[in-house]
Design an enzyme around this catalytic site. Structure first.
Site, mmCIF file in Angstrom:
data_model
loop_
_atom_site.group_PDB
_atom_site.id
_atom_site.type_symbol
_atom_site.label_atom_id
_atom_site.label_comp_id
_atom_site.label_asym_id
_atom_site.label_seq_id
_atom_site.Cartn_x
_atom_site.Cartn_y
_atom_site.Cartn_z
ATOM 1 N N GLU A 138 9.436 3.193 14.342
ATOM 2 C CA GLU A 138 10.094 3.522 13.087
ATOM 3 C C GLU A 138 10.154 5.038 12.936
ATOM 4 O OE1 GLU A 138 9.856 0.787 9.763
ATOM 5 O OE2 GLU A 138 7.771 0.492 10.320
ATOM 6 N N SER A 157 0.329 -7.473 7.195
ATOM 7 C CA SER A 157 -0.856 -7.883 7.951
ATOM 8 C C SER A 157 -0.470 -8.534 9.289
ATOM 9 C CB SER A 157 -1.673 -8.867 7.125
ATOM 10 O OG SER A 157 -0.900 -10.010 6.875
ATOM 11 N N GLN A 171 -8.587 -7.751 -3.095
ATOM 12 C CA GLN A 171 -8.910 -6.705 -2.115
ATOM 13 C C GLN A 171 -10.333 -6.195 -2.337
ATOM 14 O OE1 GLN A 171 -6.970 -5.617 0.632
ATOM 15 N NE2 GLN A 171 -8.935 -4.676 1.119
ATOM 16 N N ASN A 197 0.787 -1.242 0.000
ATOM 17 C CA ASN A 197 0.000 0.000 0.000
ATOM 18 C C ASN A 197 0.818 1.291 0.000
ATOM 19 O OD1 ASN A 197 0.708 -0.572 2.675
ATOM 20 N ND2 ASN A 197 -0.973 0.668 3.452
ATOM 21 N N CYS A 257 -2.947 1.895 6.623
ATOM 22 C CA CYS A 257 -3.013 1.262 7.944
ATOM 23 C C CYS A 257 -3.499 2.268 8.985
ATOM 24 C CB CYS A 257 -1.652 0.707 8.322
ATOM 25 S SG CYS A 257 -0.356 1.918 8.082
ATOM 26 N N GLU A 294 5.149 -3.718 11.988
ATOM 27 C CA GLU A 294 4.061 -2.744 11.912
ATOM 28 C C GLU A 294 2.924 -3.441 11.187
ATOM 29 O OE1 GLU A 294 3.702 -0.039 13.377
ATOM 30 O OE2 GLU A 294 5.748 0.307 14.049
HETATM 31 P P1 NAD Z 1 0.903 -9.096 3.858
HETATM 32 O O1 NAD Z 1 1.100 -9.447 5.285
HETATM 33 O O2 NAD Z 1 0.109 -10.001 3.020
HETATM 34 O O3 NAD Z 1 2.336 -9.006 3.136
HETATM 35 C C1 NAD Z 1 3.342 -8.128 3.603
HETATM 36 C C2 NAD Z 1 4.692 -8.643 3.097
HETATM 37 O O4 NAD Z 1 5.002 -9.877 3.742
HETATM 38 C C3 NAD Z 1 4.723 -8.926 1.598
HETATM 39 O O5 NAD Z 1 5.971 -8.529 1.071
HETATM 40 C C4 NAD Z 1 4.574 -10.438 1.546
HETATM 41 O O6 NAD Z 1 5.089 -11.012 0.366
HETATM 42 C C5 NAD Z 1 5.379 -10.840 2.774
HETATM 43 N N1 NAD Z 1 5.083 -12.191 3.286
HETATM 44 C C6 NAD Z 1 3.918 -12.894 3.194
HETATM 45 N N2 NAD Z 1 4.049 -14.091 3.804
HETATM 46 C C7 NAD Z 1 5.313 -14.153 4.302
HETATM 47 C C8 NAD Z 1 6.033 -15.121 5.048
HETATM 48 N N3 NAD Z 1 5.491 -16.280 5.407
HETATM 49 N N4 NAD Z 1 7.306 -14.842 5.395
HETATM 50 C C9 NAD Z 1 7.877 -13.668 5.065
HETATM 51 N N5 NAD Z 1 7.255 -12.716 4.355
HETATM 52 C C10 NAD Z 1 5.975 -12.944 3.985
HETATM 53 O O7 NAD Z 1 0.354 -7.608 3.824
HETATM 54 P P2 NAD Z 1 -0.154 -6.762 2.544
HETATM 55 O O8 NAD Z 1 -1.449 -7.341 2.096
HETATM 56 O O9 NAD Z 1 0.954 -6.610 1.549
HETATM 57 O O10 NAD Z 1 -0.383 -5.306 3.177
HETATM 58 C C11 NAD Z 1 -1.562 -4.920 3.808
HETATM 59 C C12 NAD Z 1 -1.396 -4.972 5.308
HETATM 60 O O11 NAD Z 1 -0.303 -4.151 5.704
HETATM 61 C C13 NAD Z 1 -2.589 -4.425 6.077
HETATM 62 O O12 NAD Z 1 -2.903 -5.285 7.135
HETATM 63 C C14 NAD Z 1 -2.090 -3.097 6.625
HETATM 64 O O13 NAD Z 1 -2.709 -2.653 7.789
HETATM 65 C C15 NAD Z 1 -0.666 -3.374 6.838
HETATM 66 N N6 NAD Z 1 0.114 -2.130 6.896
HETATM 67 C C16 NAD Z 1 0.543 -1.703 8.119
HETATM 68 C C17 NAD Z 1 1.260 -0.525 8.238
HETATM 69 C C18 NAD Z 1 1.747 -0.054 9.578
HETATM 70 O O14 NAD Z 1 2.690 0.703 9.614
HETATM 71 N N7 NAD Z 1 1.156 -0.482 10.680
HETATM 72 C C19 NAD Z 1 1.532 0.230 7.100
HETATM 73 C C20 NAD Z 1 1.069 -0.221 5.870
HETATM 74 C C21 NAD Z 1 0.355 -1.422 5.780
#
Ligand code: NAD
Length: 477
Positions: free
Chosen positions: A458, A225, A327, A147, A280, A246
């Site tokens: 961060e 996530s 999504q 995102n 987020c 995060e």
């Molecule tokens: P996601 O958890 O599906 O993926 C995030 C990253 O993790 C991707 O690069 C993915 O390929 C990687 N990943 C997936 N499985 C893995 C594993 N088993 N081992 C290592 N890496 C792995 O999240 P998304 O759908 O890309 O992003 C949306 C989510 O991100 C939402 O929940 C949102 O709230 C969160 N987000 C949080 C913040 C924050 O700062 N709190 C900021 C932006 C987005």
């Protein structure tokens, strides 16, 4: 074809992936190489070797590298912003804004590289000197979500490099374009020793998991996530690696009777629907005091009707498409669920047809909801906001805090008393008064509480907690 960057060379992957424009599914943004476990291990080995050199580089050397990277990002803001909007679906203004933020982050940490200070303490023993210094952690694995495809990588990679770490960067599978462009700038303009920075694009289950479980990766910085974060956290904990996560949010925006109505509506529209609600820090729960409730909902409906949902690159677009079919399905599922649970869809929530085939959804507002409903407990991550009606300030505060998350929260009020109390008692890591729950400064600490975040903060000077290791030295001269 866009390749991975490993040990100072651009290398093909074991397969490729197409990057599709969510505003126009016929538009292919590019083809990107996917790394496998073997290549990821090569990147980690290269980083492990190179880190020793980079740790010895002078502060000025590191600062200059980051400064050059930041300068180029800022100079190319329009072109990179367009790429970002094309692959992720943010409007062009939002895309350019995110690129500028990434450039500024590199500039900020170019300064921080020169400012990393230690401490000298008086000892309790005569003749002994006590010194506290900070050293690089080693190899840092960086895993990012889709995102914020350039800003989140920037705010992790810049401090990692500034403080002498080597980086293996794995961007989100869905949006490799901005991550690749950023990596190309780092690789060229940074003039870093080979292996200090590596890009490995590919699925989380292979590339991400290899990074997380490698003994040579001393620290993992993850944004994404909750589910993925928890499993990464467990893997890191098992082998004693440092980890920072995060994760999701379910951020409340409280609107009190004494709020400036027009301002409250602007704050809610921005927080809930800009960037297609895919932030987020977005305001997914609007907690509204009884006396202003009906006027607020009526004003929201009016403003929502004027929002232009269209191709991210079209001039005049306020809200771009949802990022992907998956999504979009999730957003629609929650809108239906909200109605089934007893909520009333009073605006939006409809699939829209535009000139180009894309994932267009009109921002949705669901009223008459309760804090216990699933739409108020689970992260939706789309342009969907629910309204919870409350009797008074105390109930508003209690409702705002009634969540497993704790990233950001906000209040719209003209009362100093309530604003001050809310800042004190809100159980979120970031609290906003009369400004949207989303939208933060790049030099201030960023992060949440409860299920939203784990580990050090961060951004800003706080970033050094994660990217450095503290050493205490005792000397009897
Ligand atoms: P996601 O958890 O599906 O993926 C995030 C990253 O993790 C991707 O690069 C993915 O390929 C990687 N990943 C997936 N499985 C893995 C594993 N088993 N081992 C290592 N890496 C792995 O999240 P998304 O759908 O890309 O992003 C949306 C989510 O991100 C939402 O929940 C949102 O709230 C969160 N987000 C949080 C913040 C924050 O700062 N709190 C900021 C932006 C987005």
């Amino acid at each position: 074809m866009h390749k991975n960057f490993i040990a100072g060379s651009w290398v093909e992957g074991s397969s490729t992936r197409l990057n599709i424009n969510p505003s126009d599914n016929n538009d292919i943004v590019g083809e990107y190489a996917l790394a496998d476990q073997v290549q990821t291990t090569q990147a980690i080995d290269a980083a492990h070797e190179a880190q020793k050199l980079w740790a010895k580089a002078t502060a000025e050397h590191r600062s200059d590298a980051l400064d050059r990277i930041g300068t180029e990002i800022l100079a190319r803001r329009d072109e990179l912003g367009m790429l970002l909007s094309r692959e992720e679906g943010k409007t062009l203004a939002e895309g350019i804004g995110e690129v500028v933020r990434a450039g500024r982050v590199f500039k900020f940490f170019a300064g921080e590289a020169l400012r990393l200070a230690g401490e000298k303490l008086p000892s309790i023993r005569e003749g002994v000197d006590v010194e506290v210094t900070r050293e690089p952690e080693g190899v840092v694995g960086i895993i990012t979500p889709w995102n914020f495809p350039i800003a989140i990588p920037a705010w992790k990679i810049a401090p990692a490099l500034a403080y002498g770490n080597a980086v293996v960067f794995k961007p989100a599978d869905l949006v490799p374009g901005s991550a690749w462009a950023l990596s190309e700038i780092i690789a060229r303009a940074g003039q870093l020793p080979h292996g200090v920075f590596n890009l490995v694009m590919g699925p989380g289950s292979k590339v991400g998991q290899t990074l997380v479980s490698s003994r040579k990766v001393r620290a993992v910085s993850f944004t994404g996530s909750v589910q993925t974060g928890r499993s990464i956290g467990m893997s890191c904990m098992e082998r004693g690696a440092k980890v920072q996560m995060e994760m999701g949010g379910k951020n409340p925006l409280v609107i009190l009777n004494d709020a400036d109505l027009e301002q409250a509506v602007s704050v809610a529209i921005n927080g809930s629907f800009y960037s297609t609600g895919q932030r987020c820090t977005g305001s997914s729960r609007l907690v509204v005091e009884d006396g202003i409730h009906d006027a607020f909902v009526a004003a929201m409906k009016l403003r929502m009707a004027s929002l232009k949902v269209d191709h991210a690159l079209k001039s005049g677009t306020d809200v771009g498409p949802v990022v992907s079919q998956d999504q979009l399905d999730q957003d629609l599922h929650y809108i239906q669920l909200g109605c089934k649970e007893g909520g009333r869809l009073v605006a939006g929530g409809e699939l829209l047809v535009r000139d180009t085939p894309g994932f267009y959804l009109s921002p949705a507002l669901i009223t008459e909801t309760q804090s216990s409903m699933r739409i108020n407990r689970e992260e939706i991550f789309g342009p969907v906001a629910s309204v919870i009606r409350v009797k008074n300030y105390e109930e508003a505060l209690e409702t705002a805090n009634d969540t497993d998350f704790g990233l950001s929260s906000g209040i719209c009020t003209t009362s100093l008393k309530h604003a001050t109390d809310f800042k004190r008692r809100s159980s979120a890591g970031m609290v906003m008064v009369n400004v949207p729950t989303a939208g933060v400064d790049y030099h201030a600490p960023f992060g949440g509480r409860k299920g939203s975040s784990y580990g050090a903060r961060e951004q800003g000077v706080y970033a050094r907690e994660f990217y450095t290791s503290v050493k205490t030295a005792y000397t009897l001269a």
